[in-house]
Scaffold this motif. Structure first.
Motif, PDB file in Angstrom:
ATOM      1  N   THR B  30       0.816  -1.208   0.000  1.00 37.46           N
ATOM      2  CA  THR B  30       0.000   0.000   0.000  1.00 37.46           C
ATOM      3  C   THR B  30       0.853   1.263   0.000  1.00 37.46           C
ATOM      4  OG1 THR B  30      -1.403  -1.316   1.460  1.00 37.46           O
ATOM      5  CG2 THR B  30      -2.129   0.915   0.995  1.00 37.46           C
TER       6      THR B  30
ATOM      7  N   ALA C  28      -4.846   1.241   3.542  1.00 36.84           N
ATOM      8  CA  ALA C  28      -5.412   2.203   2.601  1.00 36.84           C
ATOM      9  C   ALA C  28      -6.422   3.114   3.302  1.00 36.84           C
ATOM     10  CB  ALA C  28      -6.076   1.481   1.430  1.00 36.84           C
ATOM     11  N   THR C  30      -6.594   3.947   6.390  1.00 41.94           N
ATOM     12  CA  THR C  30      -5.985   4.810   7.395  1.00 41.94           C
ATOM     13  C   THR C  30      -5.086   5.875   6.777  1.00 41.94           C
ATOM     14  OG1 THR C  30      -5.862   2.758   8.653  1.00 41.94           O
ATOM     15  CG2 THR C  30      -4.985   4.718   9.711  1.00 41.94           C
ATOM     16  N   LEU C  31      -4.446   5.536   5.646  1.00 40.93           N
ATOM     17  CA  LEU C  31      -3.536   6.492   5.001  1.00 40.93           C
ATOM     18  C   LEU C  31      -4.278   7.677   4.407  1.00 40.93           C
ATOM     19  CD1 LEU C  31      -0.884   4.394   3.066  1.00 40.93           C
ATOM     20  CD2 LEU C  31      -0.645   5.600   5.225  1.00 40.93           C
ATOM     21  N   VAL C  33      -6.324   9.747   5.448  1.00 39.48           N
ATOM     22  CA  VAL C  33      -6.423  10.968   6.259  1.00 39.48           C
ATOM     23  C   VAL C  33      -5.148  11.806   6.180  1.00 39.48           C
ATOM     24  CG1 VAL C  33      -5.535  10.345   8.556  1.00 39.48           C
ATOM     25  CG2 VAL C  33      -7.575  11.756   8.361  1.00 39.48           C
TER      26      VAL C  33
ATOM     27  N   THR D 104     -10.075   6.844  12.064  1.00 33.61           N
ATOM     28  CA  THR D 104      -8.989   7.346  11.209  1.00 33.61           C
ATOM     29  C   THR D 104      -8.916   8.876  11.205  1.00 33.61           C
ATOM     30  OG1 THR D 104     -10.364   7.338   9.213  1.00 33.61           O
ATOM     31  CG2 THR D 104      -9.095   5.352   9.656  1.00 33.61           C
TER      32      THR D 104
END
Lengths: 216, 216, 216, 216
Positions: B30, C28, C30-31, C33, D104
């Motif tokens: 990712t 994916a 979480t990223l 933000v 998140t």
């Protein structure tokens, strides 16, 4: 209410603790590489330049390797404990979360160490981080034993070696940290050697332990 | 101490190894996309400009695709081995961690390759990374077999194909790396072709293997 | 070689596929933000300034929400399929990896869309991304069915609804993408509505499906 | 169609929900540390300078600790519910995804709070984030109970304490948020105290609950 239902409510398996821990460890291990940046285009004209720029990253690679090993050592240690811990409760959840807190600090304290290898203070900070990880892992085990989350027969066999391993390692790390009063670089070198010993112990240990293997 | 308790202590299932590995692979897969940055606002005035800016990212996309495929190939390879490996010990934990170390290096070595496609040195670095992944995976399998973590009957069936697969692939990668003395771009193209072959082998292989399928 | 051993070698459960997929989806989600940055200190002097700076981020929040919903929709779709898929092979591993490749592209294509909402080209790129996710998910299901990885009785019940769901959704997305020739903003709005419909369908659907629920 | 097959289709275990949640929580917990940056080389000349630069990061560390605790509290809360929830459906998938959406957001709202500790608005945003997490967790539980995903006998025992816990905590957070009209710093301090109470309740609670432990 029958016994089975009660157990379902009061007890709790360790599945979630293991899952969140492997999640945190997995991310921590992978994020470490982000600290190493590809050298910028403009300054590179020849193959020679490129090799020089790459070699200049050597301290970054060393720190990356160090952080990966440290994280790995504590993952193996965590693994060893939860191999024996059968149950958990809310408190163990929190003890484990505090352990993970200290694990997530490692990328920062290692980078701090890597950027200032000639100073004493970052060695102290790095040592404190390792100490906190060890302390939480120790508390984790003691708590689990005291609340009978470890099968009694198993506990008798592995309790002493598991505790001794943490205490020995922590003593060596403390000794290593003290060396920074002679030289911070010496201190780091000593800590790396201790870690390599824990990581690659299997090269020498293979023949020594035919019967019972307890993991660090 | 009864047999069951002893096994619980001395042996160890592969659950944690698989969990940490899937964690690292998941994050690595990712994170790769973060290398592709959306083109900056100021320079874009028309639809045409935007398409040009997007097309300019094509080498970034290629490198992203390459890194994703390589990571995927080794995830499938890892998967195949742990389908057969039933048990683990502390050493296997560390062999696997060193394998993961080489996996987490891949985003860096691929980006390095992508930024300097006309140089020989990055090809060598990239090849070394792939070689280390292959070597660790090979050691992982040999160690597991030697310590009887693979069911004997199973081992006899899959040992040869699993080893041969790694050796063949690594030979092709080595050949590809050597091509950089003719042209680095040729070298990269060859490596990509080898990888595509491993990833998409199923397009052609479907009819060839009616009986026993061993995964790369 | 007995039957059981053979099955262990030739067959493969779906555990690893599910684990790597949940890893990729988790990262994916979480990223996303990270795209929203806290407004910088210097320019803020009063509570009013702060609120203005926050409100200025509204398009970032919208894109974040959109990307989270899209990722969520395809996670639910993936979940639904693997609820029924009992086995896997090397090819399914790769089909799933290509699906994950398209999932990891989403943070990029969504950010691209968010930065250029008044252009047609990013809508096309975003649509292509969603189309690839849908196509891979469709191929995943068809492949699994054809290779008898889905229990026959189950397949007869869920095959049609699962396929129809993907085709209907993709038709709506395609229609939405075409709307960009009238206005890109209209196009985005339509796609968001379609997605909200898939995500929050349960608000209306609760009474309609008393018997068999098939998930998107 | 026999009963067993039907159940396989209509029902769904909670494995995937738990996996995606632990993935998101794991990443969120680990990403938080990225906000703390190692002080830059140029400005550091002596050990003293280094210590000063480190101490200057103290508000970053506090915010990091706060965000870690908050994420941990809600992970424990989520854990507690899914210990009792035996089944899931598509709607529960989405309720859980919306809960994860609010999780998140936390790195952003916490960083926003940390950068503007003397303003009322970030306290309101932060409170809203915590409120949404609590609300989604509450809805999650109520939905699961209403659709009989929780064993009836279990539900009767844990329903009241689980709900009360959320409502009490949320009331305290709301009270804390209101304190920002006196002073934002007071407000943050109060919220931190409430959180510490939830996290470290075990220090005092150990003797109070000999029988049934319900987790927050």
């Amino acid at each position: 209410m029958n016994k089975e239902t009660y157990n379902k409510i009061a007890g709790q398996d360790t599945g979630r603790i293991i899952a969140i821990s492997d999640g945190v460890f997995g991310v921590a291990l992978t994020l470490l590489v982000l600290e190493i940046r590809v050298p910028v285009l403009e300054s590179i004209r020849s193959e020679q330049d490129l090799i020089h720029a790459f070699v200049a990253l050597k301290s970054k690679f060393l720190v990356y390797f160090l952080a990966f090993m440290t994280t790995g050592i504590f993952w193996v240690g965590h693994s060893s404990q939860y191999k024996y811990i059968q149950e958990s409760d809310r408190n163990l959840n929190w003890i484990n979360l505090l352990f993970l807190l200290s694990v997530t600090m490692l990328p920062f304290t290692t980078a701090f160490l890597g950027d200032y290898v000639h100073f004493k203070f970052p060695v102290a900070v790095y040592w404190l981080n390792i100490f906190l990880m060890g302390a939480m892992l120790y508390i984790n085990w003691v708590y689990a034993c005291r609340h009978h989350f470890v099968h009694e027969e198993t506990r008798q066999l592995v309790d002493i070696p598991l505790r001794r391993r943490i205490i020995t390692a922590q003593s060596l790390y403390f000794l290593g940290a003290l060396l920074c009063f002679i030289s911070p670089v010496l201190s780091i070198a000593f800590i790396i050697l201790v870690q390599l010993n824990y990581a690659f112990a299997f090269l020498s240990q293979r023949k020594k332990t035919p019967a019972l293997k307890t993991e660090s």
